[in-house]
Design a protein around this motif. Structure first.
Motif, PDB file in Angstrom:
ATOM      1  N   GLU A   1      -2.299   1.456  -4.174  1.00 12.81           N
ATOM      2  CA  GLU A   1      -1.506   1.553  -3.291  1.00 12.81           C
ATOM      3  C   GLU A   1      -0.817   2.183  -2.016  1.00 12.81           C
ATOM      4  O   GLU A   1      -0.686   1.883  -1.200  1.00 12.81           O
TER       5      GLU A   1
ATOM      6  N   GLU B 285      -3.630   0.853   0.495  1.00 11.04           N
ATOM      7  CA  GLU B 285      -3.527  -0.093   1.403  1.00 11.04           C
ATOM      8  C   GLU B 285      -2.332  -0.215   2.294  1.00 11.04           C
ATOM      9  O   GLU B 285      -2.312  -0.886   3.304  1.00 11.04           O
TER      10      GLU B 285
ATOM     11  N   ASP C 281      -1.953  -5.910   3.045  1.00 14.34           N
ATOM     12  CA  ASP C 281      -0.753  -6.427   2.680  1.00 14.34           C
ATOM     13  C   ASP C 281      -1.340  -7.572   1.905  1.00 14.34           C
ATOM     14  O   ASP C 281      -2.186  -8.142   2.345  1.00 14.34           O
ATOM     15  N   GLN C 282      -0.850  -7.053   0.330  1.00  9.91           N
ATOM     16  CA  GLN C 282      -1.342  -7.522  -0.718  1.00  9.91           C
ATOM     17  C   GLN C 282      -0.675  -8.756  -1.449  1.00  9.91           C
ATOM     18  O   GLN C 282      -0.777  -9.339  -2.493  1.00  9.91           O
TER      19      GLN C 282
ATOM     20  N   LYS D 270       2.737  -8.899  -1.791  1.00 11.72           N
ATOM     21  CA  LYS D 270       3.361  -8.089  -3.258  1.00 11.72           C
ATOM     22  C   LYS D 270       4.553  -9.560  -2.920  1.00 11.72           C
ATOM     23  O   LYS D 270       5.129  -9.726  -2.388  1.00 11.72           O
TER      24      LYS D 270
ATOM     25  N   SER E   3      -8.330  -7.671 -10.421  1.00 10.97           N
ATOM     26  CA  SER E   3      -7.955  -7.570  -9.229  1.00 10.97           C
ATOM     27  C   SER E   3      -8.022  -6.226  -8.318  1.00 10.97           C
ATOM     28  O   SER E   3      -8.358  -5.785  -7.151  1.00 10.97           O
TER      29      SER E   3
ATOM     30  N   ARG F 246      -9.869  -5.395  -4.855  1.00 11.02           N
ATOM     31  CA  ARG F 246      -8.375  -4.119  -4.480  1.00 11.02           C
ATOM     32  C   ARG F 246      -9.381  -3.294  -3.645  1.00 11.02           C
ATOM     33  O   ARG F 246      -9.308  -2.898  -2.754  1.00 11.02           O
TER      34      ARG F 246
ATOM     35  N   THR G 109     -12.244  -3.870  -0.656  1.00 14.64           N
ATOM     36  CA  THR G 109     -11.298  -4.488   0.532  1.00 14.64           C
ATOM     37  C   THR G 109     -11.016  -3.006   1.187  1.00 14.64           C
ATOM     38  O   THR G 109     -11.188  -3.018   2.448  1.00 14.64           O
TER      39      THR G 109
END
Length: 441
Positions: A166, A169, A175-176, A178, A255, A259, A262
């Motif tokens: 986080e 990111e 942008d996940q 949230k 997940s 992430r 990415t």
């Protein structure tokens, strides 16, 4: 605050910043040394491994007679307690800080300082943080042992999710999606900086570079844990966790892996984009473009006169923000006969943002990740000659001191620091990559 106190704080900050400890970092705004930000990188072989844990340190006028106030701000906006002694609300319980009743002789004294405080906090981040809870010495039952394993498991997951993923990111504006009410980590909000101040993110570049170093370790940890914890499995609540001071959630390693991949891709895109930004900087004849061009020319001249090291250095497409280093292995070493092409991307924000260094020629080496990222640390951050020297030293050093924070190729590190037979295997694989390098280049 007295001048003596300010001088003491300034000296301590400078000593940590100049030091060689890769797990500690400190920073403050130039206008106020009393309010310090500190970063502790989670120790290897613990559930906190290579996580980025941030704290605020507020010094009073009485320092060093009285200890500063320390607050944890990597807390998932006050929702996550990372340790029995590091609360979700930010409280750090340590006898050295006067926030915990310790044994005689463990209390604060003016002989201690900021570095000893950070090392004490870091010591809480152990292989079994459950042991920091009072009464742990009596926890011998199977129930207690199961709790300890469950506690380690959820700390490992949340260290990756909150302190690493986080945070990165947020830095990269990923942008996940949230859910409502769930806030992405934002150290500046936790820090409660005044509205008129610009955001203060002193560790942004450091965390990005370290992420690239430790990417292989993050993936390895996820691959190991994903076999143990199914997606959606709930965290177990510990006996000492209470309302508003706990670590709740579910395992979601599938997940997390996507992430983290990415983030890795975005960081590579970012460094590649510096080339185009650099050309714009050249066209505008900025001082940083001129400075890097001048540094490049001086370094080339220096190594022309240096018979001890053989290398070629060039600018890719005459761009002073993209350097290509070709390093030739020294005779009578494991690198003998090797030809290694190294790409150095520089940001127009250099030296506030440091170079990203990547081996384009594959090499089996404990300081070079499987994706080519080199782990090195230059003494003078603003001097590219210091960076070049550090790159060469990291690759050529044959008997380095053991430091797991610099071992970014897990397979190579396991062999290099293993048995005598393992070390022979390491040397064989390194030699094989050296022999292949001339064909690759």
């Amino acid at each position: 605050m007295s001048n003596q106190s300010i001088l003491r704080i300034t000296r301590e900050l400078s000593e940590i910043q100049r030091g060689s400890d890769l797990s500690l970092a400190v920073a403050c705004r130039d206008i106020d040394v009393r309010h310090v930000r500190a970063l502790i990188i989670g120790p290897p072989d613990t559930p906190y491994e290579f996580g980025f844990f941030e704290f605020t340190v507020k010094f009073t006028r009485d320092y060093p007679t009285k200890a500063p106030a320390v607050t944890a701000i990597t807390t998932n906006s006050g929702r996550t307690r990372f340790n029995p002694n590091i609360y979700a609300g930010g409280r750090v319980c340590l006898s050295i800080l006067g926030t915990w009743r310790g044994e005689r002789g463990e209390e604060w004294s003016s002989a201690q300082g900021l570095e000893s405080i950070l090392i004490s906090i870091q010591s809480l981040m152990s292989q079994n943080p459950y042991e920091n809870e009072p009464g742990f010495e009596d926890a011998k039952s199977d129930y207690d042992k199961k709790n300890q394993e469950a506690y380690v498991a959820k700390i490992r997951h949340e260290s990756l999710r909150i302190s690493v993923i986080e945070r990165l990111e947020d830095y990269l504006d990923i942008d996940q999606g949230k859910a409502p009410g769930v806030t992405v980590y934002n150290a500046e909000e936790d820090y409660q900086a005044s509205a008129e101040n610009a955001p203060f993110e002193p560790f942004k570049d450091l965390c990005k570079r370290r992420f690239l170093w430790y990417y292989e370790s993050y993936i390895h940890s996820i691959d190991e844990e994903i076999e143990k914890h199914k997606d959606g499995e709930r965290f177990e609540k510990m006996p000492f966790e209470g309302p508003g001071n706990t670590m709740e959630g579910t395992f979601q390693y599938s997940s997390l892996k996507k992430r983290i991949q990415t983030i890795y891709g975005k960081l590579n895109e970012e460094s590649a984009a510096w080339a185009a930004e650099g050309l714009v900087s050249v066209e505008k004849e900025t001082s940083i473009a001129s400075n890097l061009q001048r540094q490049f020319e001086q370094i080339v001249e220096k190594y022309k006169k240096n018979d001890a090291v053989t290398l070629d250095l060039a600018l890719v497409e005459k761009n002073p923000f993209v350097w290509q280093l070709v390093l030739f292995g020294r005779p009578m070493t494991n690198l003998d006969g090797g030809v290694f092409r190294v790409l150095i991307n520089l940001s127009p924000k250099f030296p506030d943002v440091l170079p990203r260094v990547k081996f384009e020629t594959p090499i089996f080496h404990h300081r070079v990740s499987s994706t080519g990222v080199l782990c090195y640390d230059a003494t003078r951050k603003d001097d590219m000659r210091s960076h070049i020297e550090a790159i060469i030293e990291a690759i050529e050093e044959e008997s380095p001191a053991y430091d797991p924070r610099t071992l970014v190729n897990l397979d190579a590190a396991k062999l290099f620091w293993g048995t005598a037979d393992d070390k022979k295997m390491y040397n064989r694989r390194l030699r094989r990559s050296v022999q292949d390098s001339s064909e690759f280049s």
